[in-house]
Every structure is written in structure tokens, then in C-alpha cells.
Design an enzyme around this catalytic site. Structure first.
Site, PDB file in Angstrom:
ATOM      1  N   LYS A   1     -21.821  19.666   8.092  1.00 47.03           N
ATOM      2  CA  LYS A   1     -21.757  18.212   7.903  1.00 47.03           C
ATOM      3  C   LYS A   1     -20.388  17.802   7.363  1.00 47.03           C
ATOM      4  O   LYS A   1     -19.841  16.768   7.751  1.00 47.03           O
ATOM      5  CB  LYS A   1     -22.851  17.738   6.929  1.00 47.03           C
ATOM      6  CG  LYS A   1     -24.225  17.709   7.554  1.00 47.03           C
ATOM      7  CD  LYS A   1     -24.403  16.504   8.478  1.00 47.03           C
ATOM      8  CE  LYS A   1     -25.820  16.275   8.882  1.00 47.03           C
ATOM      9  NZ  LYS A   1     -26.202  16.518  10.236  1.00 47.03           N
TER      10      LYS A   1
ATOM     11  N   LYS B   1     -27.379  23.824  19.589  1.00 44.34           N
ATOM     12  CA  LYS B   1     -28.820  23.589  19.701  1.00 44.34           C
ATOM     13  C   LYS B   1     -29.089  22.155  20.167  1.00 44.34           C
ATOM     14  O   LYS B   1     -28.266  21.265  19.937  1.00 44.34           O
ATOM     15  CB  LYS B   1     -29.528  23.878  18.374  1.00 44.34           C
ATOM     16  CG  LYS B   1     -29.227  22.891  17.261  1.00 44.34           C
ATOM     17  CD  LYS B   1     -30.226  23.027  16.122  1.00 44.34           C
ATOM     18  CE  LYS B   1     -30.217  21.755  15.284  1.00 44.34           C
ATOM     19  NZ  LYS B   1     -31.483  21.260  14.836  1.00 44.34           N
TER      20      LYS B   1
ATOM     21  N   LYS C   1     -31.199  15.749  17.756  1.00 47.99           N
ATOM     22  CA  LYS C   1     -31.518  14.348  18.002  1.00 47.99           C
ATOM     23  C   LYS C   1     -30.285  13.501  18.267  1.00 47.99           C
ATOM     24  O   LYS C   1     -30.318  12.578  19.053  1.00 47.99           O
ATOM     25  CB  LYS C   1     -32.263  13.771  16.804  1.00 47.99           C
ATOM     26  CG  LYS C   1     -33.649  14.321  16.645  1.00 47.99           C
ATOM     27  CD  LYS C   1     -34.434  13.433  15.697  1.00 47.99           C
ATOM     28  CE  LYS C   1     -35.384  14.254  14.865  1.00 47.99           C
ATOM     29  NZ  LYS C   1     -34.746  14.757  13.634  1.00 47.99           N
TER      30      LYS C   1
HETATM   31  P1  ADP Z   1     -32.692  17.578  14.626  1.00 46.68           P
HETATM   32  O1  ADP Z   1     -31.888  18.776  14.239  1.00 46.68           O
HETATM   33  O2  ADP Z   1     -32.888  17.459  16.068  1.00 46.68           O
HETATM   34  O3  ADP Z   1     -32.252  16.313  13.968  1.00 46.68           O
HETATM   35  P2  ADP Z   1     -34.649  18.002  12.574  1.00 46.68           P
HETATM   36  O4  ADP Z   1     -33.521  18.524  11.777  1.00 46.68           O
HETATM   37  O5  ADP Z   1     -35.331  16.784  12.079  1.00 46.68           O
HETATM   38  O6  ADP Z   1     -34.155  17.821  14.061  1.00 46.68           O
HETATM   39  O7  ADP Z   1     -35.704  19.170  12.790  1.00 46.68           O
HETATM   40  C1  ADP Z   1     -37.091  19.014  12.840  1.00 46.68           C
HETATM   41  C2  ADP Z   1     -37.707  20.355  13.203  1.00 46.68           C
HETATM   42  O8  ADP Z   1     -37.359  20.724  14.545  1.00 46.68           O
HETATM   43  C3  ADP Z   1     -37.248  21.519  12.319  1.00 46.68           C
HETATM   44  O9  ADP Z   1     -38.345  22.362  12.063  1.00 46.68           O
HETATM   45  C4  ADP Z   1     -36.233  22.216  13.168  1.00 46.68           C
HETATM   46  O10 ADP Z   1     -36.125  23.590  12.857  1.00 46.68           O
HETATM   47  C5  ADP Z   1     -36.773  22.018  14.569  1.00 46.68           C
HETATM   48  N1  ADP Z   1     -35.682  22.005  15.565  1.00 46.68           N
HETATM   49  C6  ADP Z   1     -34.701  21.085  15.688  1.00 46.68           C
HETATM   50  N2  ADP Z   1     -33.894  21.359  16.730  1.00 46.68           N
HETATM   51  C7  ADP Z   1     -34.387  22.508  17.282  1.00 46.68           C
HETATM   52  C8  ADP Z   1     -34.001  23.304  18.415  1.00 46.68           C
HETATM   53  N3  ADP Z   1     -32.970  22.960  19.178  1.00 46.68           N
HETATM   54  N4  ADP Z   1     -34.728  24.404  18.702  1.00 46.68           N
HETATM   55  C9  ADP Z   1     -35.800  24.752  17.929  1.00 46.68           C
HETATM   56  N5  ADP Z   1     -36.216  24.047  16.866  1.00 46.68           N
HETATM   57  C10 ADP Z   1     -35.530  22.938  16.530  1.00 46.68           C
END
Ligand code: ADP
Ligand code: TRP
Length: 331
Positions: A113, A195, A198
């Protein structure tokens, strides 16, 4: 025997995607019958990146709807907003006193970040893992279904729990990452740059709200290569397409394409067409159900309210125990 306690959250920072589904929500749904589950929308965590106040509520309601549309039953689990449980920030404050600046600065997600948003390195970002530990420990959570990217945060939650216990007396469990069959799912973005997430690479991320046309278009553009090279391992972005094929379709659908790859005769165009159809069929019912749910805001509000009550009942008991141990009990 009382059921084991499960806690997990998803930040309300945008539209949910296949990574959220396979890394987290799929496990939530599988756990809801056998465990005592607390699942929440991490709206306070979302504040670390300064979302537009006008969009926050829409995001919270959509995340909620997408969870329910994916199969979560608000009758079986406590489904709530983090900000509806004031005991969470209270425990966060307590844990901040035993969390050290040095260890927080070393967390890889914090360093990422700092690199991504050097203009907004706020204290909430630094103490993100402390708030996450409070989310879990406020219910004495033992199991935490999260994707692989969250393992480091969980390790910190265990450290904080242990430190609290050593200082004030045995109280919190040490929460463990939970995954069915020990599957470590990580879905990469379709351009192979990291990865699925969002807020980054929106054209290479499949959202649960994407329409059929958008899904087909994104998959058609997914990164591929010129085919296998002898002696070289399969690149991770190709592996990712096979993974998606087997989890949105079935391992049987994926196998002939994997055989073709290994035999040097893979036609990525054909494989992508199959993948697009499987993803379309997978996402469509979730999207349609979620759209329906979002139309009835009163019903969603009721779900949040009921979930908040369930979560506060558990949280208030745990926080009063923590207060006593710390010595904050004057009456
Ligand atoms: P993002 O990273 O998309 O903003 P979050 O941080 O809110 O999502 O993550 C919510 C859940 O989804 C967590 O348990 C996270 O480990 C899982 N998660 C997010 N992105 C991935 C991904 N690309 N593959 C597998 N799990 C993921
Ligand atoms: N930090 C998690 C993520 O980015 C979201 C989250 C917040 C969470 N609090 C939590 C996950 C508590 C599990 C338990 O994915």
C-alpha cells in the site's frame, strides 16, 4: 458440544469477483451448517483507502447481496456490517497497545500500500492487521476462511491473541486459517499481472456482477502464450486458466485441454470459448439473484440489523471479559 466459531470478512471496496468467490465465499457457504459463523462486510477496513461516501452504502449492500446470492443464508449465520458492532473498535484499541510499530511496518500488504498510495499512508493502514485481529477475537473466533493472501494477517492475529493471553491471562484462542481439503486457492487476474482484486485490473477481473457479454469479452482477451516450451514449467497465467476451467466447469471439462497442452497441440481459442461459456453459466445465476436482492433495500436492511444484533450479543460478552482481565472494571 458447542459448535466451533468461524469469523470472516470482505471489504466493501467494489464488486466481488471470482477470487473472492473461490478464495472465501465458497468456504463460507460450506461452513454455515456445521459451525457457528460470523460473516461481515468490513466497511471500516474499506475506509483506509478513502472511498467516496456516496458509494460506500451501495457497496455494502451489494457485497451483502452477492454473498447471499452465492448461497449464504442469513438465518443460519450472523451476517452484519463491521461498523454495527462498536465492541470491535473497542477491542482494536486494546490490541493497539500490544501491537508494535516495527512489526506492523514489516507486513507485506502494508508495504504494498505504501508503494501503491504513497500520498495516503495513514495510521489505519498501518494498524489494519490489528483491526482484523479484533474482528476475529471479538467472537473468540477459532477458524477463519480466507484466501492465501491473508495468511500473514492471520499470523499476526495469533501473535496478538498470544500476547494478550500472556499479559492478562488465558482468554483468546489462536485463530487458524481454514480451507476445505487444504486447498490454497488464489485466482490470478486474466492479464497475469497479479491476483484478481476488486479495484485493480478491472478488465482482467471477472466480477460476479459482469454480464454475459462482458465475461466473454474479458476471457477472449486473457493472456496466453505461444504454447508449451520443452523443459519449461507451465506459466502461472496459463495454469490460472486451467484452474478456472476446472472450478467453474469441472475437472473433466479441463482435462482434454490439459492433455492437448501437454501434447503440444493446445488451441487457446477453443479453450477460451469453453471457459467463457462455463464462467457465463457459473456467474449468471449469482448475478441475477443479486440484482433481485438489491431491489429490496428494506429486506437487506433487516438482514443487516438482525445480523448486527447476533454479532453484538457475542461481542459484548467477550469485550466485558477482556475489560475485566485488563483491569477496566470499576462498577
Ligand atoms: P480484494 O483483495 O479483492 O479487495 P478482499 O481483500 O476484501 O478482496 O478479500 C476478501 C476475501 O477474498 C479474502 O478472504 C481474500 O483472501 C479473498 N480473495 C481476494 N482476492 C482473491 C483472489 N484473487 N484469489 C483468492 N482469494 C481471494
Ligand atoms: N483483510 C481481509 C481482506 O482484505 C478482510 C477482513 C477484515 C477479514 N477483517 C477480517 C477477513 C477478519 C477475515 C477475518 O481480505
Amino acid at each position: 458440544m458447542s459448535k466451533e466459531i468461524v469469523v470472516s470478512g470482505i471489504r466493501s471496496t467494489g464488486h466481488l469477483h471470482l477470487g473472492n468467490y473461490f478464495g472465501a465465499i465458497q468456504n463460507y457457504v460450506k461452513m454455515q451448517d456445521e459451525y457457528n459463523c460470523y460473516f461481515f462486510v468490513a466497511d471500516y477496513h474499506a475506509l483506509t483507502t478513502h472511498p467516496d461516501p456516496k458509494e460506500l452504502k451501495t457497496n455494502v449492500f451489494r457485497v451483502l447481496s452477492e454473498n447471499i446470492a452465492s448461497g449464504l443464508d442469513p438465518e443460519k449465520v450472523a451476517l452484519y456490517a463491521q461498523s454495527d458492532v462498536p465492541e470491535i473498535p473497542e477491542l482494536y484499541l486494546m490490541l493497539n497497545m500490544i501491537a508494535y510499530k516495527g512489526e506492523l511496518e514489516k507486513v507485506p500488504t502494508f508495504k504494498d500500500k505504501v508503494r501503491l498510495q504513497p500520498e495516503n499512508v495513514n495510521a489505519g493502514l498501518l494498524t489494519y492487521p490489528v483491526l482484523m485481529a479484533a474482528d476475529i477475537l471479538i467472537h473468540k473466533g477459532a477458524k477463519v476462511p480466507v484466501g492465501k493472501d491473508q495468511e500473514q494477517h492471520l499470523e499476526m492475529a495469533r501473535n496478538f491473541a498470544q500476547r494478550f493471553n500472556t499479559r492478562y491471562g488465558d482468554y483468546f484462542p489462536e485463530p487458524q486459517v481454514f480451507r476445505f481439503n487444504n486447498d490454497t486457492v488464489k485466482i490470478m487476474s486474466l492479464d497475469g499481472t497479479g491476483k484478481m482484486s476488486k479495484s485493480e485490473n478491472i478488465n482482467a477481473t471477472i466480477y460476479l456482477s459482469d454480464d454475459d457479454y462482458t465475461i466473454r469479452k474479458k476471457i477472449a482477451k486473457a493472456k496466453t502464450d505461444a504454447g508449451p516450451v520443452e523443459g519449461q514449467p507451465m506459466p502461472d497465467f496459463i495454469q490460472n486458466l486451467f484452474t478456472l476451467l476446472s472450478i467453474t466447469g469441472s475437472p473433466e471439462t479441463a482435462q482434454p485441454y490439459i492433455n492437448a497442452y501437454n501434447g503440444g497441440s493446445i488451441r487457446y481459442g477453443d479453450m477460451k470459448k469453453q471457459l467463457a461459456e462455463d464462467v457465463v453459466s457459473f456467474v449468471r445465476p449469482i448475478r441475477e439473484r443479486s440484482i433481485e436482492l438489491q431491489k429490496d433495500e428494506a429486506a437487506l436492511r433487516k438482514i443487516l440489523k438482525d445480523g448486527g444484533e447476533k454479532a453484538r450479543a457475542s461481542a459484548s460478552a467477550v469485550i466485558s471479559g477482556a475489560r475485566k482481565l485488563i483491569g477496566i472494571s470499576y462498577y
